[in-house]
Design a protein around this motif. Structure first.
Motif, short mmCIF file in Angstrom:
data_model
loop_
_atom_site.label_atom_id
_atom_site.label_comp_id
_atom_site.label_asym_id
_atom_site.label_seq_id
_atom_site.Cartn_x
_atom_site.Cartn_y
_atom_site.Cartn_z
N MET A 185 30.64 20.20 38.05
CA MET A 185 29.81 20.54 37.33
C MET A 185 29.11 19.64 35.95
N ARG A 186 27.52 19.91 36.08
CA ARG A 186 26.98 18.74 35.61
C ARG A 186 26.15 19.58 34.20
N PRO A 187 25.25 19.19 33.43
CA PRO A 187 24.17 20.03 31.99
C PRO A 187 23.55 20.43 33.05
N GLY A 188 23.11 21.78 33.69
CA GLY A 188 22.56 22.65 34.06
C GLY A 188 22.55 22.63 35.62
N GLN A 189 24.00 22.08 35.59
CA GLN A 189 23.71 22.21 37.41
C GLN A 189 25.55 23.02 36.96
N ALA A 190 25.65 23.72 38.10
CA ALA A 190 27.19 24.93 38.40
C ALA A 190 27.81 24.09 39.57
N ALA A 191 28.88 23.65 39.22
CA ALA A 191 30.03 22.68 40.37
C ALA A 191 29.74 23.65 41.71
N ARG A 192 29.07 22.86 42.14
CA ARG A 192 29.76 23.44 44.31
C ARG A 192 29.94 22.66 45.13
N ARG A 193 30.82 23.62 45.97
CA ARG A 193 31.73 23.32 46.74
C ARG A 193 31.07 24.26 48.23
N PRO A 194 31.14 23.69 49.27
CA PRO A 194 30.64 23.94 51.31
C PRO A 194 31.66 25.53 51.40
N HIS A 195 30.46 26.22 51.92
CA HIS A 195 30.91 27.64 52.01
C HIS A 195 31.53 27.26 53.14
N ASP A 196 31.96 26.16 54.08
CA ASP A 196 32.87 26.18 55.50
C ASP A 196 34.49 25.67 54.80
N TYR A 197 35.06 26.39 55.07
CA TYR A 197 36.48 25.75 54.69
C TYR A 197 37.80 25.70 56.48
N LYS A 198 38.10 25.25 56.02
CA LYS A 198 39.80 24.48 56.92
C LYS A 198 41.24 25.91 56.44
N ARG A 199 41.66 26.28 57.25
CA ARG A 199 42.64 27.68 56.51
C ARG A 199 44.72 26.47 57.59
N HIS A 200 45.27 26.91 56.25
CA HIS A 200 46.34 26.09 56.45
C HIS A 200 47.04 26.66 56.19
N GLY A 201 47.02 28.62 56.61
CA GLY A 201 48.37 29.69 56.91
C GLY A 201 48.13 30.47 55.25
N THR A 202 49.49 31.17 55.16
CA THR A 202 48.92 32.19 54.38
C THR A 202 50.56 32.38 53.90
N THR A 203 50.26 33.09 52.93
CA THR A 203 51.69 33.08 51.80
C THR A 203 51.72 34.69 51.14
N SER A 204 52.27 34.86 51.12
CA SER A 204 52.55 36.79 50.07
C SER A 204 53.31 36.24 48.83
N LEU A 205 53.06 37.35 47.83
CA LEU A 205 53.42 36.53 46.50
C LEU A 205 53.57 38.03 46.11
N PHE A 206 55.15 38.18 45.89
CA PHE A 206 55.65 39.90 45.52
C PHE A 206 56.25 39.73 43.79
N ALA A 207 55.78 40.23 42.73
CA ALA A 207 55.49 39.83 41.77
C ALA A 207 56.18 41.37 41.01
N ALA A 208 56.89 41.09 39.90
CA ALA A 208 57.38 42.63 38.94
C ALA A 208 56.91 41.94 37.12
N LEU A 209 56.10 42.63 37.15
CA LEU A 209 56.15 42.46 35.26
C LEU A 209 56.08 43.57 34.65
N ASP A 210 56.65 42.95 33.60
CA ASP A 210 57.50 43.88 32.13
C ASP A 210 56.60 44.12 31.41
N ILE A 211 56.12 45.43 31.20
CA ILE A 211 54.93 46.06 30.72
C ILE A 211 55.63 45.82 29.20
#
Length: 362
Positions: free
Chosen positions: A195-221
């Motif tokens: 990011m620069r003054p007057g300009q948002a951060a930029r990233r390329p639209h394409d990407y490389k996949r390196h696999g997946t994971t699943s997050l199991f979570a329990a929230l104490d209310i």
């Protein structure tokens, strides 16, 4: 030399005094109108125009103007008179026709009206159509999503879960449990541009996949703390392992109330048998298509926004490390989400939605 014109005396009826006081006191009253009301009220006290001007910090000529206007026309005299200008060229019938056409029809070659298309169909200018739409809050280009639960036990489940949030039982812990599945470890094809003054951060639209994971979570209310664990898959056996993880982190002398949905991995014989052997565990199911009722979804939105969506991960291991680091930082200073809507409020809101919204005809 001609004598100075005497200022008219102001005497108020009880109704006039009450209305002027309301105009002067209401915060939503336009400030110009509020000042006019204060001027008349001060004049009614028998003060001269100069005294009123000094008291209210306005010009004496202003006081004289509104004193005379009120004396001549009473309350109507305080309102601005119609201003000169070009008369309106579009009558109410044409405005109504644009609104009706926008709400009740669609163009032949599109799913919704554009301002240019409506201008051509109605014979008005594009700017006129835009002004009409803006005045009546119409935005044909926008569409929002909704999902109503068809669970036959919807009301009972809402009252059960929300009652647990609003009045949790003593000597117990209430945990909202769910999985955020198939989180992708994504690496951008080219480096991010900062990011620069007057300009948002930029990233390329394409990407490389390196696999997946699943997050199991329990929230104490009660505390906002999260028990989290990443697994390569999200089957019943992984969910059972996560229940073991929860049990290892909950004191033995507390009952455990689980708020979770009726997902397939939550109701297999493996899970039912595990829960049946532990009488201190109690399950509270959210209605189908009502994930918003599970508070852990708010935590998932938080971690997605702050860590996952813009994260760059060149391996699943790096993704897991980032997720667990976020949970550790969250638990260092946890804050519970504040649940404010009662079950009656939620059900009344859904009733209003159903009453005032009807499906569009195909």
């Amino acid at each position: 030399m001609a004598g100075r014109r005497a200022a008219p005396q102001i005497e108020l009826s009880e109704a006039e005094r009450a209305e002027l006081a309301a105009l002067a006191a209401r915060r939503k009253t336009a400030q110009a109108m509020a000042m006019r009301a204060r001027i008349v009220l001060a004049c009614a006290q028998g003060l001269e125009s100069k005294q009123v001007a000094a008291k209210l910090g306005v010009d004496a000529n202003t006081v004289g103007k509104w004193r005379r206007r009120f004396a001549a026309r009473r309350l109507d005299g305080l309102y601005d008179e119609p201003r000169s200008g070009m008369p309106r060229t579009i009558d109410d019938a044409r405005i109504e026709a644009v609104i009706v056409k926008t709400l009740e029809s669609a163009p032949d070659n599109a799913t919704h009206w554009s301002s240019r298309g409506m201008a051509k169909a109605s014979g008005l200018s594009v700017s006129t159509v835009q002004r009409i739409w803006r005045a009546f809050g119409l935005q044909p280009r926008r569409i929002e999503t909704f999902k109503l639960s068809t669970d036959p036990d919807f009301v009972a489940k809402v009252r059960d879960v929300v009652g647990l949030y609003m009045a949790p039982p003593e000597r117990a812990i209430v945990l909202c449990v769910d999985e955020k599945s198939q989180i992708q470890a994504l690496d951008r094809s080219q480096p991010m541009l900062p990011m620069r003054p007057g300009q948002a951060a930029r990233r390329p639209h394409d990407y490389k996949r390196h696999g997946t994971t699943s997050l199991f979570a329990a929230l104490d209310i009660a505390t906002g703390a999260v028990i989290g664990k990443c697994y390569g898959r999200h089957r019943a056996r992984e969910f059972r392992k996560f229940l073991d993880e929860i049990e290892a982190n909950v004191p033995d002398d507390l009952d455990v109330h689980l708020v979770m949905d009726n997902y397939a991995t939550h109701k297999t014989p493996l899970i039912r048998n595990w829960l049946a052997k532990r009488p201190r565990w109690h399950v509270h199911l959210t209605p189908t298509s009502a994930s918003w009722l599970n508070q852990v979804e708010r935590f998932f939105a938080l971690i997605t926004e702050r860590k996952i969506r813009r994260g760059i991960h060149r391996s699943v291991a790096a993704l897991k490390a980032d997720i667990m680091a976020f949970i550790d930082a969250h638990n260092a200073d946890p804050k519970p989400f504040r649940w404010s809507k009662s079950a009656d409020d939620i059900l009344a809101s859904i009733e209003r939605f159903c009453r005032y919204n009807r499906p569009a005809e195909a």
